[in-house]
Every structure is written in structure tokens, then in C-alpha cells.
Design a protein around this motif. Structure first.
Motif, PDB file in Angstrom:
ATOM      1  N   UNK A 165       0.837  -1.207   0.000  1.00 58.78           N
ATOM      2  CA  UNK A 165       0.000   0.000   0.000  1.00 58.78           C
ATOM      3  C   UNK A 165       0.868   1.253   0.000  1.00 58.78           C
ATOM      4  N   UNK A 166       0.866   1.987  -1.099  1.00 58.64           N
ATOM      5  CA  UNK A 166       1.693   3.192  -1.208  1.00 58.64           C
ATOM      6  C   UNK A 166       0.800   4.422  -1.300  1.00 58.64           C
ATOM      7  N   UNK A 167       1.413   5.584  -1.153  1.00 58.75           N
ATOM      8  CA  UNK A 167       0.666   6.838  -1.198  1.00 58.75           C
ATOM      9  C   UNK A 167       0.460   7.279  -2.642  1.00 58.75           C
ATOM     10  N   UNK A 168      -0.801   7.383  -3.061  1.00 60.16           N
ATOM     11  CA  UNK A 168      -1.078   7.881  -4.416  1.00 60.16           C
ATOM     12  C   UNK A 168      -0.734   9.369  -4.511  1.00 60.16           C
ATOM     13  N   UNK A 169      -0.879  10.083  -3.406  1.00 59.53           N
ATOM     14  CA  UNK A 169      -0.494  11.500  -3.389  1.00 59.53           C
ATOM     15  C   UNK A 169       0.999  11.645  -3.684  1.00 59.53           C
ATOM     16  N   UNK A 170       1.818  10.864  -2.996  1.00 57.38           N
ATOM     17  CA  UNK A 170       3.261  10.926  -3.207  1.00 57.38           C
ATOM     18  C   UNK A 170       3.639  10.468  -4.614  1.00 57.38           C
ATOM     19  N   UNK A 171       2.866   9.523  -5.166  1.00 53.94           N
ATOM     20  CA  UNK A 171       3.128   9.059  -6.537  1.00 53.94           C
ATOM     21  C   UNK A 171       2.913  10.196  -7.533  1.00 53.94           C
ATOM     22  N   UNK A 172       1.814  10.940  -7.349  1.00 56.63           N
ATOM     23  CA  UNK A 172       1.535  12.076  -8.232  1.00 56.63           C
ATOM     24  C   UNK A 172       2.581  13.174  -8.030  1.00 56.63           C
ATOM     25  N   UNK A 173       2.942  13.430  -6.782  1.00 61.69           N
ATOM     26  CA  UNK A 173       3.964  14.442  -6.481  1.00 61.69           C
ATOM     27  C   UNK A 173       5.283  14.074  -7.165  1.00 61.69           C
ATOM     28  N   UNK A 174       5.681  12.804  -7.053  1.00 60.15           N
ATOM     29  CA  UNK A 174       6.912  12.346  -7.703  1.00 60.15           C
ATOM     30  C   UNK A 174       6.831  12.479  -9.209  1.00 60.15           C
ATOM     31  N   UNK A 175       5.657  12.128  -9.764  1.00 60.28           N
ATOM     32  CA  UNK A 175       5.477  12.244 -11.207  1.00 60.28           C
ATOM     33  C   UNK A 175       5.595  13.673 -11.690  1.00 60.28           C
ATOM     34  N   UNK A 176       4.960  14.600 -10.981  1.00 59.77           N
ATOM     35  CA  UNK A 176       5.017  16.020 -11.353  1.00 59.77           C
ATOM     36  C   UNK A 176       6.443  16.545 -11.222  1.00 59.77           C
ATOM     37  N   UNK A 472       9.656   4.467   0.712  1.00 59.17           N
ATOM     38  CA  UNK A 472      10.880   5.257   0.536  1.00 59.17           C
ATOM     39  C   UNK A 472      11.140   5.561  -0.936  1.00 59.17           C
ATOM     40  N   UNK A 473      10.873   4.588  -1.804  1.00 64.21           N
ATOM     41  CA  UNK A 473      11.237   4.784  -3.214  1.00 64.21           C
ATOM     42  C   UNK A 473      10.094   5.321  -4.072  1.00 64.21           C
ATOM     43  N   UNK A 474       8.908   5.551  -3.470  1.00 65.62           N
ATOM     44  CA  UNK A 474       7.757   5.994  -4.283  1.00 65.62           C
ATOM     45  C   UNK A 474       8.037   7.290  -5.049  1.00 65.62           C
ATOM     46  N   UNK A 475       8.456   8.350  -4.354  1.00 63.74           N
ATOM     47  CA  UNK A 475       8.672   9.638  -5.029  1.00 63.74           C
ATOM     48  C   UNK A 475       9.811   9.555  -6.055  1.00 63.74           C
ATOM     49  N   UNK A 476      11.003   9.039  -5.680  1.00 65.32           N
ATOM     50  CA  UNK A 476      12.060   8.965  -6.703  1.00 65.32           C
ATOM     51  C   UNK A 476      11.715   8.042  -7.872  1.00 65.32           C
ATOM     52  N   UNK A 477      11.037   6.918  -7.598  1.00 69.66           N
ATOM     53  CA  UNK A 477      10.683   5.992  -8.680  1.00 69.66           C
ATOM     54  C   UNK A 477       9.683   6.627  -9.634  1.00 69.66           C
ATOM     55  N   UNK A 478       8.642   7.271  -9.076  1.00 74.97           N
ATOM     56  CA  UNK A 478       7.651   7.946  -9.923  1.00 74.97           C
ATOM     57  C   UNK A 478       8.286   9.098 -10.687  1.00 74.97           C
ATOM     58  N   UNK A 479       9.226   9.807 -10.050  1.00 74.96           N
ATOM     59  CA  UNK A 479       9.901  10.934 -10.705  1.00 74.96           C
ATOM     60  C   UNK A 479      10.754  10.459 -11.878  1.00 74.96           C
ATOM     61  N   UNK A 480      11.525   9.405 -11.661  1.00 71.52           N
ATOM     62  CA  UNK A 480      12.387   8.877 -12.726  1.00 71.52           C
ATOM     63  C   UNK A 480      11.555   8.371 -13.903  1.00 71.52           C
ATOM     64  N   UNK A 481      10.496   7.631 -13.570  1.00 72.41           N
ATOM     65  CA  UNK A 481       9.612   7.102 -14.615  1.00 72.41           C
ATOM     66  C   UNK A 481       8.959   8.239 -15.399  1.00 72.41           C
ATOM     67  N   UNK A 482       8.528   9.277 -14.698  1.00 72.78           N
ATOM     68  CA  UNK A 482       7.883  10.423 -15.343  1.00 72.78           C
ATOM     69  C   UNK A 482       8.848  11.155 -16.268  1.00 72.78           C
TER      70      UNK A 482
END
Length: 494
Positions: A165-176, A472-482
Motif C-alpha cells: 500500500x503506497x501513497x497515491x499523493x506521493x506518486x503524483x507528487x513524484x510524477x510532477x 521510501x522509493x515511491x517519489x524517486x521511482x515515480x519521478x524517474x519514470x515520469x
């Protein structure tokens, strides 16, 4: 061979063939079930695209809006599959709700929260993560938002698949953030905001766990460990339900009803206090009547917490739908506005059809793919009963209010799962304390070997490590993918 023996042999052969066929049907059902879910999801995504085509009209950027609507629908499906488990998991794990009942309640209240109280205005780019002026042109901005939406959806999808269960908010933040860096460099990012979000990785789960453990300690010390448990419950359960009602009233007033009326923190606390006192007074005779004839044991106490737990799960779902629907439709609404007017620096109003895509997407995602995470949060981290699950739900609401007061951007996912961990670790500590106490009283009594005591840990360490790593890796992973997706889109479109 007689005719009767021959018939018997034929019947045995038929039974074996039918048994094989039945097993094949079962295997086919197991294989087909995920395919059915994927098929329905694809249909929903296509319907979202068609809706965008109909509502947006025959403008020059219609294709871009249609693609963005499909991505928003995909993100909403993933939010339903992953995020909603935090609200329903404890109630299901405590057997206060069946899986079907939990899904039905969540679908109704998530949709209601999104449609009735979903935020009508979001900042141009999720929570001020990057400066919109740095994007240069509307086209670059649209590509960045599409990259953020797709990367966040892919990351949440992967997390759901591995059971984290990860944070969808943090996923969007990382993506942006990743798309913003790819489009305009590191100076485009609002680093103080990102620092606050990084701090919330630690603050959210710890605060949720501490609050949940404190309430569990209160219930154990004031009710469970008392000589007359039922008499203690008649005193304390109305107080606890009153606290829950007041907390949720404040929570919904502060976070869930922004679209209907703007309420500040002091007023929301005043509303909560008034409702809490009323509910406490109403619950006193109800709990006294409900507790009549109950045996003086822990199992009887679970009955008294069942209904409050179900109500808390429903209220959490309403508030979640009101708040987190923006994770799916915020970037989509920004793309729609930029495509229509070319203005991408102003605040973004979310059209009704965009909000409907978010609300229905969350509901479909929960219905089709939610049970896996609901079971994990509710039963595979630590064993929950209605009292422990009640502490988790109450902790989630209280922690969000405290965080709002402190101005911290916290994650509801981190808080709820942190509360589950807090309950489990408190139970471990309490069990060790009671073992030490018993050993002092009876020094000759044999104790468990260290290996056996490790095996009896009340929190599954494998799930703990998997979830922490995913956080821990949600924001950097979403950011790199984005960033990668943005480069692909910009090179293709450019």
C-alpha cells in the motif's frame, strides 16, 4: 463381467471425468477472473475517452484530452485498487465487515465523497511542486502533466501487484516533480515543499502508530484488564465513540466539505466537540442496553465496537473520496484547461465530467482489484479485532487533523498503515511486559526459547520491510519514470 459391474465401472469413469472437468472449470475460473477485471477496466478507460470526446467537442486538441482522460481513468482505477484498502482493511480484518459489505460501503461513500465534496479547485501543478511559468509553453505543460499521470498510475499499479500500500499523493507528487525537472531543470522544483513531503514519510506513519497504540493502551488498561469488563465498557465505550464521532465531524468539516462550505480549523474543532458530546450522551443508554446479558470476557467486548467500526470505515471512505480524487483528476483537469484556453498558470477548476471519471474509476478499481490489498492491510500485517481496528480508524482521523493544524503534508495511506503497525508493535511490547511480570511472580515457570519468541512476533517483518521500502522509493521511482516518459513524449511530438 456382469451387466451391473459394467454399469458401476462406467459410473466410476464418468465420476472421474466429471471431477477432472470440474477441476478444469475451477482452474479456468481462477485464470479468467483477472482477465475479466482487466477487460472491464479497459472498457471503462475507453468509455472515459469517449466521454472526453463528447464533452470537449471538436476542438484542435481533442485527441490530447481524450488520451489524458484515458490516463486519468487508469489512475483512478489504481487509486481504488490500492488506496481504499487503508479504510476498509481494518474492518474486514476484524470481521466487522465481510469483503462484499466493505466493497459496497466503500463504493457508495468513495463516490459520494468525490462527487459531493470533491475539491473543485486544485493548484495548477499538484500542490505547488513546480513553478508553472518554468514550463514555457502550454504544449510542454500538457506533456509534463500526461507524463506525471501515466508514471503515477504505473507505479501504483506495480505496488498493488506486489502487495504494497503506497501513497497515491506521493506518486503524483513524484510524477510532477520528475516531469518538471525533465522539462525545465532542477530550479523549477519548489524544494521547501518537497522537503516537507519527505519529512512526512517519517512523520505520518510514526504519528499514526503512536496515536493508535495510545488508544489501544487506553482500551486495555481501562476495559480489558479490569475485573468487571462489562461495567468498565459501559463507562468507556460511550466516551470512545463520542471521541470518534467528534473527531470524524472535525475531519469531515475540515477536509471533506471544502466544496460545500469553507471551514477553518478552530470552527471544525468546535463542531467536532459539540457533536462528540451529543453522541457520548446518546451512546450511554444504547451501550447499557447492548451490553445486557453479555459474559464478562474479551469476546463479548467485540460486539460493542462492531457498529462504530463500520461507521468509521464509511466516514473514512467519504473523506478519502473527497480528497484523493484530485490525484486522478487534478492533472487531467489541468490538461483540459490548458488545451481549451492555453492558460496553464492559473488555478484549475475541475469540470463535472472529469470528477465523474475519477469517482467511478476509484469505485471500479476497488471492486475489481481492491480485495488483495484489503486482505493484506486487514489481516497479514498483524491480527486485528474490532477494538484494535477501531484504534486504527480513530488514529487515521486524529492524525490528519493534527497534521493539518501543524501544516504538514501527510499521506492518509502512511497514517493508516502506520497505525496498523503501531497496534501490532504495541501488542508485542505488551506481551513481553506481561511475560516479564509473570516471570518475576513465578521464577520457576518455563519460558519460551528465543527462537520460539521470535516466531511468535505479532507483526510480520516481511510485510513491514516491503511496505517501508515501497514508501521510501515511491517519489524517486515515480519521478524517474515520469522523466523518461516526458522525454519519450516530447521527442515523439516534437
Amino acid at each position: 463381467m456382469t451387466e451391473k459391474q459394467g454399469d458401476a465401472r462406467h459410473l466410476e469413469t464418468l465420476d472421474r471425468d466429471l471431477a477432472r472437468f470440474s477441476r478444469l472449470e475451477d482452474m479456468g475460473a481462477v485464470v479468467a477472473r483477472p482477465m475479466v477485471g482487466i477487460g472491464i477496466s479497459l472498457v471503462f478507460v475507453l468509455i472515459a475517452g469517449i466521454a472526453a470526446m463528447l464533452f470537449f467537442g471538436q476542438e484542435s486538441n481533442t485527441v490530447i484530452v481524450v488520451v489524458a482522460a484515458c490516463l486519468g481513468a487508469y489512475m483512478a482505477l489504481n487509486i481504488g485498487a490500492n488506496d481504499v484498502a487503508n479504510n476498509m482493511g481494518p474492518a474486514v480484518g476484524a470481521n466487522a465487515l465481510s469483503m462484499g459489505g466493505a466493497i459496497a460501503i466503500a463504493v457508495i461513500f468513495e463516490s459520494a465523497g468525490a462527487l459531493i465534496a470533491g475539491g473543485d479547485v486544485v493548484s495548477t501543478i499538484a500542490k505547488g511542486i513546480i513553478a508553472p511559468e518554468s514550463m514555457g509553453t502550454a504544449s510542454v505543460f500538457i506533456w509534463a502533466m500526461m507524463s506525471a499521470l501515466l508514471s503515477a498510475a504505473l507505479w501504483v499499479n506495480l505496488a498493488t501487484w506486489v502487495g504494497a500500500p503506497v501513497s497515491t499523493t506521493h506518486s503524483v507528487v513524484g510524477g510532477v516533480m520528475g516531469a518538471g525537472i525533465a522539462a525545465a531543470g532542477f530550479t523549477a522544483v519548489n524544494w521547501p515543499t518537497m522537503s516537507a513531503i519527505a519529512a512526512s514519510w517519517v512523520i505520518s506513519p510514526v504519528l499514526g502508530g503512536v496515536v493508535a497504540a495510545m488508544f489501544l493502551w487506553l482500551i486495555k488498561s481501562r476495559i480489558i484488564y479490569r475485573e468487571d469488563k462489562i461495567a468498565a465498557a459501559r463507562t468507556w465505550v460511550p466516551i470512545l465513540v463520542g471521541i470518534m464521532a467528534g473527531t470524524f465531524a472535525s475531519y469531515l468539516a475540515l477536509k471533506g466539505l471544502k466544496k460545500i462550505i469553507k471551514i477553518d480549523l478552530p470552527l471544525s474543532l468546535l463542531i467536532g466537540a459539540a457533536i462528540g458530546v451529543v453522541v457520548w450522551l446518546v451512546m450511554i443508554p444504547l451501550i447499557r442496553k447492548q451490553s445486557e446479558g453479555l459474559e464478562n470476557r474479551n469476546k463479548s467486548l467485540k460486539v460493542l465496537f462492531g457498529i462504530p467500526l463500520v461507521v468509521s470505515a464509511a466516514l473514512l471512505s467519504f473523506a478519502h473520496g473527497a480528497n484523493d480524487v484530485a490525484n486522478a483528476v487534478g492533472p487531467l483537469a489541468a490538461i483540459v484547461q490548458a488545451s481549451q484556453s492555453g492558460d496553464f498558470t492559473a488555478s484549475v477548476s475541475i469540470p463535472a465530467w472529469v470528477m465523474v471519471i475519477g469517482a467511478f474509476g476509484i469505485s471500479f478499481g476497488l471492486f475489481l482489484f481492491g480485495p488483495k490489498l484489503i486482505r493484506m492491510v486487514g489481516g497479514q500485517i498483524t491480527k486485528l479485532n474490532p477494538m484494535r481496528a477501531y484504534c486504527v480508524a480513530l488514529s487515521a482521523a486524529i492524525t490528519v487533523i493534527v497534521a493539518s493544524w501543524l501544516g504538514l503534508p501527510v499521506s492518509s495511506t502512511h497514517i493508516a498503515v502506520g497505525a496498523v503497525f503501531g497496534v501490532g508493535f504495541f501488542r508485542e511490547w505488551d506481551a513481553e511486559r506481561r511475560i516479564r511480570k509473570a516471570r518475576l511472580a513465578m521464577p520457576d515457570k518455563p519460558v519460551f526459547a528465543p527462537e520460539e519468541r521470535r516466531r511468535r512476533k505479532l507483526v510480520r517483518r516481511s510485510h513491514f520491510m516491503t511496505i517501508i521500502a515501497a514508501w521510501v522509493i515511491t517519489v524517486p521511482a515515480a519521478a524517474l519514470l515520469s522523466a523518461v516518459i516526458f522525454f519519450v513524449i516530447s521527442s515523439t511530438m516534437g
